[in-house]
Design a protein around this motif. Sequence first.
Motif, PDB file in Angstrom:
ATOM      1  N   GLY A 273       0.807  -1.229   0.000  1.00 37.58           N
ATOM      2  CA  GLY A 273       0.000   0.000   0.000  1.00 37.58           C
ATOM      3  C   GLY A 273       0.833   1.267   0.000  1.00 37.58           C
ATOM      4  N   PHE A 274       1.709   1.387  -0.979  1.00 34.67           N
ATOM      5  CA  PHE A 274       2.599   2.554  -1.070  1.00 34.67           C
ATOM      6  C   PHE A 274       1.828   3.871  -0.960  1.00 34.67           C
ATOM      7  CE2 PHE A 274       4.742   5.721  -3.915  1.00 34.67           C
ATOM      8  CZ  PHE A 274       5.823   5.980  -3.091  1.00 34.67           C
ATOM      9  N   ASP A 275       2.197   4.654   0.042  1.00 33.69           N
ATOM     10  CA  ASP A 275       1.644   6.008   0.256  1.00 33.69           C
ATOM     11  C   ASP A 275       0.170   6.024   0.678  1.00 33.69           C
ATOM     12  OD1 ASP A 275       3.939   7.411  -0.094  1.00 33.69           O
ATOM     13  OD2 ASP A 275       3.388   8.344  -1.997  1.00 33.69           O
ATOM     14  N   VAL A 276      -0.485   4.866   0.769  1.00 34.50           N
ATOM     15  CA  VAL A 276      -1.913   4.891   1.126  1.00 34.50           C
ATOM     16  C   VAL A 276      -2.254   4.087   2.387  1.00 34.50           C
ATOM     17  CG1 VAL A 276      -2.603   5.262  -1.277  1.00 34.50           C
ATOM     18  CG2 VAL A 276      -2.606   2.931  -0.355  1.00 34.50           C
TER      19      VAL A 276
ATOM     20  N   LEU B 156      -6.226   3.721   6.049  1.00 34.23           N
ATOM     21  CA  LEU B 156      -6.095   3.942   4.605  1.00 34.23           C
ATOM     22  C   LEU B 156      -6.157   5.437   4.325  1.00 34.23           C
ATOM     23  CD1 LEU B 156      -6.282   3.001   1.571  1.00 34.23           C
ATOM     24  CD2 LEU B 156      -8.764   3.054   1.882  1.00 34.23           C
ATOM     25  N   ILE B 157      -5.193   5.933   3.559  1.00 35.01           N
ATOM     26  CA  ILE B 157      -5.267   7.317   3.072  1.00 35.01           C
ATOM     27  C   ILE B 157      -5.904   7.228   1.688  1.00 35.01           C
ATOM     28  CG2 ILE B 157      -4.038   9.500   2.820  1.00 35.01           C
ATOM     29  CD1 ILE B 157      -3.546   7.970   5.498  1.00 35.01           C
ATOM     30  N   ARG B 158      -7.215   7.365   1.628  1.00 39.17           N
ATOM     31  CA  ARG B 158      -7.928   7.217   0.347  1.00 39.17           C
ATOM     32  C   ARG B 158      -7.513   8.323  -0.608  1.00 39.17           C
ATOM     33  NH1 ARG B 158     -11.065   9.483  -3.493  1.00 39.17           N
ATOM     34  NH2 ARG B 158     -12.045  10.761  -1.893  1.00 39.17           N
TER      35      ARG B 158
ATOM     36  N   TYR C 186      -5.250  12.339  -0.748  1.00 33.96           N
ATOM     37  CA  TYR C 186      -4.485  13.400  -0.083  1.00 33.96           C
ATOM     38  C   TYR C 186      -5.113  14.772  -0.314  1.00 33.96           C
ATOM     39  CZ  TYR C 186      -0.663  10.396   1.349  1.00 33.96           C
ATOM     40  OH  TYR C 186       0.082   9.441   1.991  1.00 33.96           O
TER      41      TYR C 186
ATOM     42  N   ASP D 192      -8.636  12.323   2.870  1.00 34.97           N
ATOM     43  CA  ASP D 192      -9.757  11.403   3.116  1.00 34.97           C
ATOM     44  C   ASP D 192      -9.166  10.127   3.700  1.00 34.97           C
ATOM     45  OD1 ASP D 192     -12.152  10.046   3.132  1.00 34.97           O
ATOM     46  OD2 ASP D 192     -12.441  10.049   0.964  1.00 34.97           O
TER      47      ASP D 192
ATOM     48  N   ILE E  48      -9.490   6.622   6.098  1.00 32.75           N
ATOM     49  CA  ILE E  48     -10.453   5.599   6.507  1.00 32.75           C
ATOM     50  C   ILE E  48      -9.797   4.645   7.506  1.00 32.75           C
ATOM     51  CG2 ILE E  48     -11.814   3.635   5.655  1.00 32.75           C
ATOM     52  CD1 ILE E  48     -11.532   5.627   2.933  1.00 32.75           C
TER      53      ILE E  48
ATOM     54  N   LEU F 195      -9.416   1.230   9.225  1.00 27.89           N
ATOM     55  CA  LEU F 195      -9.687  -0.147   8.801  1.00 27.89           C
ATOM     56  C   LEU F 195      -9.731  -1.061  10.028  1.00 27.89           C
ATOM     57  CD1 LEU F 195      -7.200  -0.121   5.803  1.00 27.89           C
ATOM     58  CD2 LEU F 195      -9.695  -0.037   5.648  1.00 27.89           C
TER      59      LEU F 195
END
Lengths: 323, 323
Positions: free
Chosen positions: A23-26, A158-160, A162, A166, A168, A170
């Motif tokens: 999950g790179f960056d997210v 989770l960074i849906r 930037y 947003d 989330i 988990l």
Amino acid sequence: MEQPAMSYIRVFAPATVANVVCGFDVLGFAVETPGDEVELFVVSQPGVRIRAIYGDNGRLPLDPEKNTVSASVMHYLQQIGREDLGIEIVLHKRMPVGSGMGSSAASTVAGLFAIHHLMGQPLSTADLLQLAVEGEQLACGQGHADNVAPALLGGFVLIRSYHPLDVIQLPTPESLICALLHPHIEIQTRDARKILKPYVPLSDVTIQMGNLAGFISALYNQDFALLSRCMQDVIIEPVRSILIPEYQSMKSIALSGGALGFGISGSGPSVFALCHEVSTAETILSRLQAHLQQHHIASDIFISPINRQGPRLLDVRETVHKS
Amino acid sequence: MEQPAMSYIRVFAPATVANVVCGFDVLGFAVETPGDEVELFVVSQPGVRIRAIYGDNGRLPLDPEKNTVSASVMHYLQQIGREDLGIEIVLHKRMPVGSGMGSSAASTVAGLFAIHHLMGQPLSTADLLQLAVEGEQLACGQGHADNVAPALLGGFVLIRSYHPLDVIQLPTPESLICALLHPHIEIQTRDARKILKPYVPLSDVTIQMGNLAGFISALYNQDFALLSRCMQDVIIEPVRSILIPEYQSMKSIALSGGALGFGISGSGPSVFALCHEVSTAETILSRLQAHLQQHHIASDIFISPINRQGPRLLDVRETVHKS
């Protein structure tokens, strides 16, 4: 002039593992240990100052404009229109700097959480998160939320998006154990980012998306076999792992030792494994440490459950002064 | 020689929407309508033959080696060592060919589901899925599971990995309605794939991954606001939408009309919207159809809940012959 409801506070904020392989960056999660502690003292002289930093070997700036803790505290006071206050900060750096474990995020979140509670929580968690991302921008040059969001919220996050931010929360399976190893080499986040290829083959994007989507599903279903299958990274690891000595050997040791997955923590050089059992994590870390010793690389190790709460109050002295 | 337990079967298999905006090649869902029907007749003369195809305007091959239904049935019989059987096939094509709604997947799955039930279900669902992917390979030149897996399993399906095939059934919120529009233009899947850029900017990968991960989370939490925010595609839509006349206008009409999201169904030219309410879907589709008519483009429209079951038996005549 109104004084805050407390004159002293001490808080802890956790280290974090960003990227989590697929999950790179997210994607990121927080751990129970290590982490940073911050003390805030309300003083009569207006302004935000750093009284002391312990545990950083003199590496972090004492200039309140440049230190992520003081800069974030100042930013917070601006937001609520209380720049008249006097705050002195002590930062206890309880984790390695520049290690890929979200060191600056832990400090930023500790500072913001501390001032937020000191002031009676006048802002929302969403506001606090936005301030934390901006604080991280100061430290890393980029406002990456994948460390500050889990440090602030706890658990897997989770960074849906930037822009706008947003985030989330988990589900965080209770039985997961994180094994962290910090080899005593240093990689700057900026360098670890520069080395990445700016374009990714579409076929690799498909593979990575399948793994990330499967990982999210695995968290909801507590499906550890699926979680394990999804912990593969065809985009970032092949590039960044060349900056970490003995990476492939460490990965083999961890996976053959029963880790669900193994990867680079954030932008490295720390590496992490997710395990089912504390004993698995212990065995893996001692094997990894022994292997690195053979290559004359010292290391720190940490074993921790996933932090589900984010930062926490350690000490508060309530001395209410209202004018 | 043992005869199958039934001598006639008629089944339905559903159309499917692959990609689902943010899940290129890894995500798909099935609809209740449209779909294909397949009849199989057990006959005494060995071999697999196509008796008739209705509704394809003569476009599909009758050669049993080249037609996806017959080829899949033959492949199935090989797998179970029953190439001695005689099977005749009637395909009722109840959906447009080359439309981006998984036309060949519906036929493939209908054929396999039919022969599977005719033979007393001797294989596992996983085996059936593998055969369906191989059948799709025949029709599309690539074994893309993002149509056949939802057509076979129903609901939202994640293709976590193609090699090895790893398919995950996702939660399917009951209240979602799919509006489908098939403009009477044609795009070959092969062409729609050729037009894609082989490399993707890493920054776009991050955006897409955030959206896909958020979409998966939204399915588990039945969070329709999040689902809606995640239905954005920065990688495929900007390229493929130029093959679809009036795409941007249709998207504006759908989103301003209350769709949760709008996008290309599979490789197009069909487009779809996910909605909360049947009435919203109806209004959007009639506006879209009227808009296309102004541009002299005819279209078919379909409104359907998400299919949760996959294919279904329509008629079975059980005439047991065992030798």
